[in-house]
Design a protein around this motif. Structure first.
Motif, PDB file in Angstrom:
ATOM      1  N   GLN A   1       0.917  -1.211   0.041  1.00 44.94           N
ATOM      2  CA  GLN A   1       0.055   0.119  -0.064  1.00 44.94           C
ATOM      3  C   GLN A   1       0.887   1.225   0.009  1.00 44.94           C
ATOM      4  O   GLN A   1       0.477   2.193  -0.694  1.00 44.94           O
TER       5      GLN A   1
ATOM      6  N   GLY B   1      -5.575  -5.068  -6.721  1.00 51.72           N
ATOM      7  CA  GLY B   1      -5.394  -5.650  -5.133  1.00 51.72           C
ATOM      8  C   GLY B   1      -6.072  -7.092  -5.101  1.00 51.72           C
ATOM      9  O   GLY B   1      -7.085  -7.449  -5.614  1.00 51.72           O
TER      10      GLY B   1
ATOM     11  N   SER C   1      -6.985  -6.908   0.175  1.00 51.36           N
ATOM     12  CA  SER C   1      -5.586  -6.184   0.326  1.00 51.36           C
ATOM     13  C   SER C   1      -5.520  -4.655   0.644  1.00 51.36           C
ATOM     14  O   SER C   1      -4.488  -4.039   0.926  1.00 51.36           O
TER      15      SER C   1
ATOM     16  N   LYS D   1      -7.350  -1.864  -1.034  1.00 51.05           N
ATOM     17  CA  LYS D   1      -7.170  -1.140  -2.237  1.00 51.05           C
ATOM     18  C   LYS D   1      -8.160  -0.171  -2.024  1.00 51.05           C
ATOM     19  O   LYS D   1      -7.841   1.240  -2.384  1.00 51.05           O
TER      20      LYS D   1
ATOM     21  N   GLU E   1       0.417  -3.144  -7.753  1.00 54.99           N
ATOM     22  CA  GLU E   1       0.079  -4.309  -7.167  1.00 54.99           C
ATOM     23  C   GLU E   1      -0.085  -4.153  -5.830  1.00 54.99           C
ATOM     24  O   GLU E   1       0.730  -3.871  -5.138  1.00 54.99           O
ATOM     25  N   LEU E   2      -1.120  -4.676  -5.176  1.00 53.42           N
ATOM     26  CA  LEU E   2      -1.220  -4.888  -3.614  1.00 53.42           C
ATOM     27  C   LEU E   2      -1.237  -6.354  -3.420  1.00 53.42           C
ATOM     28  O   LEU E   2      -2.350  -7.047  -3.314  1.00 53.42           O
TER      29      LEU E   2
END
Length: 698
Positions: free
Chosen positions: A275, A298, A302, A304, A445-446
């Motif tokens: 994040q 995400g 996760s 987002k 990307e998460l």
């Protein structure tokens, strides 16, 4: 305006000889054009297989269950007796042996004229053995010496619909090829070596008149050429959109961090490193002189939404506004519920706008939005409708981007001046599909989940043990736990034996009474809200649902999910559904109920889900197992949204098409000159209308 050279391609199929209104109807169905198919649609209707008639053995040499062409002497006919179900049989021979030809329910007189006794005929079809003797049922072709000279050695076989035969399609394609001119070459250097010449029309000619079976297959040079053209048209469109939305001057938004710090202080957890990295990239984009166009992927849970909120805080700190657009009302209201918790504490002015807001309530929201009294507005496609005006929109957040088109993204961005765009998806997407759908974007990307989340115990159980599942649920509900029960359909249909949500709801109410709730896509908005609120409050403990809960349901107290007919769902969708539990501190369980016998791919899919909770890994596995864009909710094989390109065969061409598209736009973003004109033809051929409109608008 479409170039005149394309007029023959875009002419109605009814302009072809032999196709009148009656025959046009099944062609329109076949080609997916209920409003009326064009010559181009027909030419892009490529074969599903071929018949290889080059094998010319004797009867004795012929291999059973293969297509052969035999030179036969016709001996005698045995017609079908009146009222009998036996076939009309023809006995024939060559120098090596005898064969029986059979036609069921055929006109005996026609067969006798087709195969006169004492004459030589060339018969092509699948040879089989019946009681050890050679036979051929319903030969594909029967011709004399002159007909043999015209018989193509490799014949394409096309997908059909009711009302059309192979002959109809072949004759129509012949007429279409006769009308279609060669088009200017849009590939400056001929493209990659393995997709180079022939030209566009020549490639169509090669596929429809194959000299070898590979010519009419996706792996053949001609098909690869057309697939590359289609991918190039797609990537060029994305690149042109990017050139006109990103590389145009942006308006930097630089916040002082105060609102962001207040939001972070109210969160019950610390941000993950993913994040933090994503926010760093987003804030750098927001501060740059170019417009942002970024994809945020995400995995389930996760966080987002938190990233979206903190990105919004940056532009709000700069005195501007943000909008978060979700594809469904359920998801929009879930975002509202999630963000409301911290908005009040942080001093963030929030509002909701969906199709349900009407009258004075809607007018009040629109008035406040225009006056700059709303910092962040959350809603559905209602956000970009006429009459919605912002005071100063700086950031457009588009959730579950694959459910919107580029048009909708641009429509929301057009509500402000030089708007930055962050599109998000809770479905991790494989690299190939990221390029296909989001080739014009930077990507973050998460991959981590918030601290404290426990693994979900995922198990499989056959549907004939459903009573055991109900017994387990009885114990769990008695302990005060909450559970989802997912069904694929809303109601029973004659054509399907899948469990239906309404039927299952009634059955479970028999066991658990008022503890059971129901939610599905056909319910009205207020009914859905009531069902979700009752479940979130614990008034109902078991929520029977369709996949409407796939995204947007966040009830940390829910610790059990039963997914019925799990073998019918895609792997990415199963992962999304499983993510409805495991959102609190309690251990959770996911029961995948399947119907026996389980197919090999379904078995691998369920095994992959049991072995991993990594959505990015599962998305790649889903793509390998299904060979399609199911991860994005699409059903057709091949690349989602493409007619010719096949993921398993042409996936490697996508990177090359993207590189060529970026090079084209970098050197000639207006597609001028001879090469530019040819590229505009390419965009018309593959109907990338948004790119053509962008070029026209300048």
């Amino acid at each position: 305006m479409r170039p005149d050279i394309l007029n023959p391609y875009f002419a109605s199929i009814e302009s072809l000889p032999g196709i009148g209104p009656k025959l046009a109807r099944p062609f329109n169905r076949l080609l997916g054009r209920p409003e009326g198919a064009r010559v181009l649609d027909l030419l892009l209707h490529l074969p599903s297989s071929t018949i290889d008639r080059r094998a010319r053995p004797t009867i004795a040499e012929a291999l059973p269950d293969t297509v052969v062409t035999l030179k036969l002497h016709v001996d005698r006919h045995v017609p079908t007796p009146r009222g009998a179900r036996t076939p009309h049989r023809v006995f024939a021979h060559d120098e090596s042996g005898d064969i029986t030809l059979a036609w069921f329910s055929a006109d005996g007189g026609w067969i006798e004229r087709l195969m006169p006794v004492g004459e030589t005929r060339y018969v092509s079809g699948t040879l089989t053995l019946y009681d050890g003797a050679a036979q051929m049922v319903h030969p594909d072709r029967v011709v004399d010496e002159a007909g043999l000279a015209k018989l193509p050695p490799i014949e394409p076989i096309y997908p059909l619909v009711e009302g059309l035969g192979q002959g109809h399609v072949r004759r129509a394609i012949e007429a279409a090829l006769a009308r279609a001119p060669e088009l200017p070459e849009w590939r400056a250097d001929g493209g990659p070596a393995d997709t180079a010449r022939p030209g566009f029309r020549s490639a169509l000619e090669r596929i429809h008149h194959p000299r070898d079976p590979v010519d009419a297959s996706p792996a053949g040079l001609a098909w690869r050429r057309l697939a590359y053209d289609e991918l190039l048209a797609s990537q060029l469109t994305l690149a042109l959109v990017r050139a006109r939305t990103v590389h145009l001057a942006g308006r930097p938004s630089v916040g002082d961090g105060q609102l962001s710090r207040r939001i972070e202080d109210t969160l019950p957890f610390s941000l993950t490193s993913s994040q933090v990295e994503a926010l760093k990239a987003i804030r750098a984009d927001l501060a740059s002189p170019h417009r942002m166009l970024r994809l945020l992927q995400g995995d389930v849970g996760s966080g987002k939404t938190v990233v979206a909120l903190l990105a919004s805080a940056t532009v709000i700190e700069a005195g501007r506004q943000a909008a978060l657009m979700a594809p469904t009302e359920i998801l929009a209201r879930q975002h509202m519920k999630t963000i409301e918790k911290v908005a009040a504490t942080a001093g963030l002015r929030l509002a909701l706008l969906t199709g349900r807001e009407k009258g004075r309530a809607r007018d009040a929201v629109l008035s406040a939005l225009k006056a700059g009294e709303i910092d962040l507005i959350i809603g559905t496609h209602a956000l970009f409708q006429e009459g919605v005006e912002f005071h100063d929109l700086a950031l457009a957040l588009v959730d579950e981007q694959h459910r919107f088109g580029v048009h909708q993204r641009l429509a929301l961005a057009a509500k402000g001046e030089a708007v930055d765009v962050l599109v998000m998806t809770a479905t991790p997407i494989p690299r190939t599909l990221v390029l296909t759908y989001f080739g014009d974007m930077d990507s973050s990307e998460l991959r981590e989940k918030p601290a404290g989340r426990k693994p979900i115990d995922t198990r499989t159980i056959p549907s004939d043990r459903l009573d055991e599942v109900v017994q387990r649920l009885a114990h769990a509900l008695a302990e005060g736990r909450r559970a989802y029960w997912i069904c694929p359909l809303v109601e029973e249909s004659e054509s399907s034996d899948l469990a239906a949500a309404e039927a299952r709801f009634e059955e479970l109410r028999h066991w658990f009474g008022d503890k059971v709730g129901l939610i599905h896509g056909k319910m009205k908005g207020a009914q859905k809200d009531a069902a979700m609120a009752a479940f979130a409050a614990g008034e109902t403990q078991l929520l029977v649902a369709t996949t409407v809960v796939e995204v947007g349901m966040d009830v940390p107290e829910a610790t059990i999910i039963v997914i019925e007919h799990a073998e019918r769902f895609g792997l990415a969708q199963l992962h999304q559904l499983r993510g409805r539990v495991g959102r609190g501190s309690e251990a959770s369980i996911c029961l995948l109920v399947y119907r026996r016998p389980l197919g090999e791919i379904a078995r691998e899919r369920l095994q992959a889900l049991r072995s991993s909770e990594d959505g990015f890994f599962l998305a790649e596995q889903d793509l390998k197992l299904r060979g399609e864009g199911d991860v994005l909710g699409t059903r057709q094989s091949g690349f989602p949204g493409f007619r010719l390109a096949r993921l398993d065969v042409h996936g490697a061409l996508l990177e090359r098409a993207r590189a060529e598209a970026l090079d084209i736009v970098q050197n000639d973003s207006d597609l001028m000159g001879e090469h530019g004109a040819a590229l505009r033809i390419l965009l018309h051929v593959f109907e990338r209308d948004i790119a053509v409109k962008l070029l026209s608008a300048g």
